[in-house]
Design a protein around this motif. Structure first.
Motif: not given
Length: 208
Positions: A106-133
């Motif tokens: 929802i944060a990525a595809l809608s105008p609702y501010n459910l996450l701050t930019p740093s929160d969104f980046a942290l969540a995506v980074f967590g996904y990327c780290v797991a996939v990289f592992a």
């Protein structure tokens, strides 16, 4: 293993037995991969299997937490903390994956501010780290057929929330129901002959 002489048992007996042995001071070894275990080939079969696993893990955690002080004394601080991280953390993750994925989407595809930019980046980074592992594990194993599974892990994890909610419902209304997983359905290449390894004890009494 649903009943034994009238007693109702845990539906993930391996988890229950493993923690009972650890609580009594034993250390366990595991068989190195690959184990050539057959995975479910349909969503329905996977959902039933994962529901049973999560329900059994909840049963195991609840039994251990009947007397948390006694469990902490038996396991020791490090063992008790490891149990909470592995068993409790796994259960918490199963319930959290679905809501977290929805919030990120929802944060990525809608105008609702459910996450701050740093929160969104942290969540995506967590996904990327797991996939990289996971991709690193694929590279180390030399089995490139698992690349697709590694890349689609973020879409797979939220399904665990469906199984977790189903497991919670079953825990309340039929806690000892056993959803048997059918085997022999997938097409698999016969595994190679096992390679002999030095004998190692599967369980040993920890030094007191």
């Amino acid at each position: 293993m649903r009943q034994n002489r009238g007693k109702l048992l845990n539906v993930t007996e391996d988890a229950d037995l493993g923690y009972r042995l650890a609580r009594d001071g034993y250390a366990l070894s595991v068989i190195g991969p690959p184990t050539y275990e057959e995975a479910p080939i349909s969503f329905g079969a996977w959902l039933s299997q994962r529901t049973r696993w999560i329900k059994g893990h909840m049963q195991t955690w609840l039994v251990l937490m009947r007397d948390p002080l006694g469990a902490a004394r038996d396991f020791g601080f490090r063992g008790f903390a490891a149990m909470q991280l592995v068993l409790g953390g796994g259960l918490l993750a199963a319930f959290a994956h679905g809501p977290l994925a929805c919030i990120v989407l929802i944060a990525a595809l809608s105008p609702y501010n459910l996450l701050t930019p740093s929160d969104f980046a942290l969540a995506v980074f967590g996904y990327c780290v797991a996939v990289f592992a996971a991709l690193s594990a694929v590279a180390l194993s030399g089995n490139l057929s698992h690349i697709r599974a590694a890349l689609t892990m973020p879409f797979y994890w939220p399904l665990a929330t469906i199984a977790a909610l189903r497991a919670l419902l079953e825990l309340l209304v039929r806690p000892h129901h056993w959803s048997k997983t059918a085997h022999g359905l997938s097409r698999r290449t016969p595994p190679p002959l096992a390679v002999a390894v030095p004998d190692q004890p599967l369980a040993r009494r920890a030094a007191s």
